[in-house]
Design an enzyme around this catalytic site. Structure first.
Site, PDB file in Angstrom:
ATOM      1  N   THR A 127      63.438 -14.580 -55.183  1.00  0.00           N
ATOM      2  CA  THR A 127      62.164 -14.296 -54.776  1.00  0.00           C
ATOM      3  C   THR A 127      60.974 -15.085 -55.489  1.00  0.00           C
ATOM      4  O   THR A 127      59.530 -15.436 -55.395  1.00  0.00           O
ATOM      5  CB  THR A 127      61.446 -13.194 -55.131  1.00  0.00           C
ATOM      6  OG1 THR A 127      62.099 -12.796 -55.667  1.00  0.00           O
ATOM      7  CG2 THR A 127      62.417 -12.889 -53.523  1.00  0.00           C
ATOM      8  N   GLY A 128      60.835 -16.212 -56.438  1.00  0.00           N
ATOM      9  CA  GLY A 128      59.699 -17.058 -57.258  1.00  0.00           C
ATOM     10  C   GLY A 128      59.126 -16.923 -58.140  1.00  0.00           C
ATOM     11  O   GLY A 128      58.155 -16.423 -58.577  1.00  0.00           O
ATOM     12  N   THR A 139      59.684 -16.263 -61.586  1.00  0.00           N
ATOM     13  CA  THR A 139      59.449 -17.272 -62.715  1.00  0.00           C
ATOM     14  C   THR A 139      58.547 -18.546 -62.514  1.00  0.00           C
ATOM     15  O   THR A 139      57.394 -18.907 -62.902  1.00  0.00           O
ATOM     16  CB  THR A 139      60.718 -18.056 -63.054  1.00  0.00           C
ATOM     17  OG1 THR A 139      61.960 -16.868 -62.942  1.00  0.00           O
ATOM     18  CG2 THR A 139      61.020 -18.526 -64.068  1.00  0.00           C
ATOM     19  N   GLU A 142      86.577 -12.038 -34.364  1.00  0.00           N
ATOM     20  CA  GLU A 142      84.664 -12.389 -34.453  1.00  0.00           C
ATOM     21  C   GLU A 142      84.947 -12.049 -32.762  1.00  0.00           C
ATOM     22  O   GLU A 142      83.622 -11.985 -32.262  1.00  0.00           O
ATOM     23  CB  GLU A 142      85.228 -13.556 -34.839  1.00  0.00           C
ATOM     24  CG  GLU A 142      85.410 -14.103 -36.375  1.00  0.00           C
ATOM     25  CD  GLU A 142      84.352 -12.400 -37.008  1.00  0.00           C
ATOM     26  OE1 GLU A 142      83.381 -12.800 -36.597  1.00  0.00           O
ATOM     27  OE2 GLU A 142      84.945 -12.689 -38.095  1.00  0.00           O
ATOM     28  N   HIS A 151      83.356  -9.347 -32.147  1.00  0.00           N
ATOM     29  CA  HIS A 151      81.903  -8.185 -33.286  1.00  0.00           C
ATOM     30  C   HIS A 151      81.071  -9.067 -31.426  1.00  0.00           C
ATOM     31  O   HIS A 151      80.314  -7.992 -31.648  1.00  0.00           O
ATOM     32  CB  HIS A 151      81.237  -9.485 -34.353  1.00  0.00           C
ATOM     33  CG  HIS A 151      82.340  -8.626 -35.678  1.00  0.00           C
ATOM     34  ND1 HIS A 151      81.885  -7.333 -35.816  1.00  0.00           N
ATOM     35  CD2 HIS A 151      83.211  -9.574 -36.065  1.00  0.00           C
ATOM     36  CE1 HIS A 151      82.343  -6.911 -36.283  1.00  0.00           C
ATOM     37  NE2 HIS A 151      82.781  -8.654 -37.570  1.00  0.00           N
TER      38      HIS A 151
END
Ligand code: ADP
Ligand code: ZN
Length: 596
Positions: free
Chosen positions: A209-210, A212, A427, A430
């Site tokens: 998420t940023g 650092t 699939e 779903h």
């Protein structure tokens, strides 16, 4: 980005060290051993020859050093002394004794062990110990070398250019951190005013998420060095090393202050202290050292410690006390606007086809972190290059999004017809079930081409960021998730392991509905999720049973509902599954045609 010393390097040093030491020791012993014999230039005499000469009474004198495996022999008819290598001292002594008993007369000179020989002997016996000691010294030295690369990872030179401009969105967070920048720039001003600036700031949020990035940006804005270290790196193989690393890290920081220390994954060291032994007590030492360092700053030292974690609730409470990490900033995954800005920043140096609208991609990527978005754009550029497109096109971006979310297409995987059929029905299940659920998103693509770990996938459109999700929506999500399993059961009269992920996700959602969002009528709006395993629980053991029962009821109801929908639309399920088997992939538009 951090240049970690490679383990290979370490190993290389250690092995070279051992070899050098071994060589020196070997040379030393050999020279010492030979020393007392080589000064005479005597020729050699074979041991068997010596026995013969003794029998023939041709020997005049034998000179030997106790413990040595060589002796000097003077024969009666020769001037020069000869050297004899004896196979064993004991056998030699026996031979001499035997000969004297027989009345053989010769001079026997037994010299005491020479000092040199004694030294070399002791050296020899001590060799293993010396080697081990040297080995340890070497290892610790190497560890130290590693430290220089790791701990003192000042990235100032490469990263001074990271500033707040490189951080998209996160406006409030940046606003909150701007005073830190001011403080790093002009600490005096603040000190004179008597202001106390936070020492430690905890950045909480998912990976990517940023955290650092924003820490680096603070360093860049203030133009101060950025020293970083990951919590997991503190947990090393040698006891006591974690603590000494923390000490060195802070020592270095104080030397180059003003600066920023960034500790990533602080939960690796800062997790709750326990009384356990071994690795955990090593952990305690590291944590204690960190606490000591946080408290040990002088008021005039301008070092700001930023730490990142995804699990603040796991941290030892002592870390969060005033004067330590007493400020927390939560960094959430970006919203649609934030995503668009992140895409803009990372798309700056990329060539896009003219019809590409980054806003659209932002809308299609709800829940993506900054790192994932950066990754999407990079993947798109790679795909475009491979496909020899002149610019990044829409299909490249779509492929990239899929690659980042569900993994790479695996065309090479050989799939049996039976598996294909199963995946197709799963699939299709779903897709059909969610089609008949009011709150569920429209289908974007259904595919039975394996990607990553999944045998196939159903993708849904995302069109808005929602801050709240209603109970109905969550219930219907459960139904859609179980649509795959329901279709397998009804259409193929069997169930498979293919639904395991759906089941896992559904169970987690149901659990959260009961324990976090208070959506179960029987239990009510009570927070029950056990966040802190060390704190006493408010509710008795029975509450677990009650939660389990509620979760089961929710899942059962959803599964039943999914089967009802499938049964009511068997013709559609059949048609979609057959089309999937034929074409492997169905787009949104094509999917809609089944319902017109
Ligand atoms: P964290 O430390 O939270 O795990 P990072 O700061 O390492 O995440 O982010 C990884 C990468 O993701 C960054 O180097 C950057 O390229 C990108 N990124 C994440 N958030 C942002 C953002 N808000 N703006 C621009 N890029 C971002
Ligand atoms: Zn599924």
């Amino acid at each position: 980005m951090k240049d970690k010393p490679k383990n290979n390097d370490k190993l290389y040093y250690i092995i070279t060290g051992i070899i050098i030491v071994l060589c020196i020791a070997a040379i030393l012993t050999i020279t010492l051993m030979n020393n007392n014999d080589t000064n005479s230039e005597s020729k050699e005499l074979a041991y068997t020859e010596l026995i013969k000469k003794l029998e023939n009474k041709e020997v005049e004198k034998i000179e030997m050093t106790v413990g040595s495996t060589s002796a000097k022999v003077k024969l009666k008819n020769e001037e020069e002394e000869k050297q004899v290598i004896v196979p064993s001292t004991q056998a030699f002594m026996e031979l001499i004794q035997e000969q004297t008993q027989k009345g053989n007369e010769f001079e026997l000179i037994q010299k005491p062990t020479s000092i040199l020989l004694k030294i070399s002997d002791t050296l020899f016996s001590l060799l293993p110990t010396i080697l081990i000691v040297i080995l340890f010294v070497l290892i610790f030295k190497m560890q130290g070398l590693g430290d220089k690369g790791k701990v003192y990872d000042s990235e100032k030179s490469e990263d001074t250019h990271t500033t707040f401009k490189d951080v998209a969105g996160l406006d409030e967070e940046k606003n909150e951190l701007i005073e830190i920048v001011d403080f790093l720039k002009e600490p005096k001003k603040f000190h004179e005013m008597g202001a106390k600036i936070p020492r430690g700031i905890l950045l909480c949020g998912k990976p990517g998420t940023g955290k650092t990035l924003i820490a680096k940006a603070i360093a860049g804005e203030a133009n101060v060095p950025f020293i970083s270290m990951s919590g997991s790196e503190f947990i090393e193989m040698f006891a006591g090393l974690g603590a000494s690393r923390v000490r060195k890290l802070f020592e270095k920081a104080k030397k180059i202050a003003p600066c920023i220390i960034f500790i990533d994954e602080i939960d690796a060291i800062g997790a709750r202290r326990t009384n356990a032994s071994g690795a955990e007590s090593e952990n305690n030492q590291t944590l204690n050292q960190l606490l000591v360092e946080m408290d040990g700053f002088e008021t005039n030292e301008t070092v700001i410690v930023l730490a990142a974690t995804n699990r603040p609730e796991m941290l030892d409470k002592a870390l969060l006390r005033p004067g330590r990490f007493d400020r927390q900033i939560t960094i959430a995954a970006p919203d649609a606007k934030g995503r668009e800005e992140i895409l803009k920043i990372h798309g700056k140096d990329k060539k896009f086809a003219s019809n590409i609208d980054l806003k659209e991609i932002a809308n299609d990527t709800a829940g993506f972190t900054g790192a994932e978005l950066a990754n999407v754009l990079n993947e798109a550029a790679i795909i475009a290059t491979i496909k020899k497109h002149k610019k990044i096109e829409e299909e490249d971006l779509e492929d990239a999004v899929k690659k980042v979310t569900v993994g790479l297409e695996k065309h090479s995987r050989v799939i049996s017809d039976k598996d294909k059929k199963l995946t197709a029905y799963h699939e299709a299940g779903h897709a059909i079930v969610s089609k008949f659920l009011e709150t569920q998103q429209d289908v974007k693509e259904v595919s039975i081409i394996p990607r990553g770990l999944a045998g196939g996938y159903t993708m849904y459109k995302t069109n808005e960021d929602k801050y709240y999700i209603s109970k109905t929506e969550m219930e219907e999500k459960l139904i859609a998730l179980l649509g795959g399993r329901a279709a397998e059961k009804i259409a193929l009269n069997d169930i498979s392991t293919g639904a395991s992920n759906d089941i896992e996700v559904a169970t987690k959602i149901a659990q959260d509905m009961v324990t976090v969002y208070g959506m179960s009528d029987n239990i009510g709006p009570i927070y029950l999720k056990q966040k802190d395993p060390y704190e006493p629980q408010v509710f008795g053991e029975n509450i677990d049973d009650a939660i389990g029962l509620e979760v089961k009821t929710m899942i059962d109801t959803a599964y039943k509902r999914a089967q009802e929908i499938i049964l009511a639309h068997m013709d559609k399920l059949q048609a979609v599954a057959e089309r999937l088997l034929e074409k492997e992939i169905i787009s949104a538009e094509e999917f809609e045609t089944f319902f017109n």
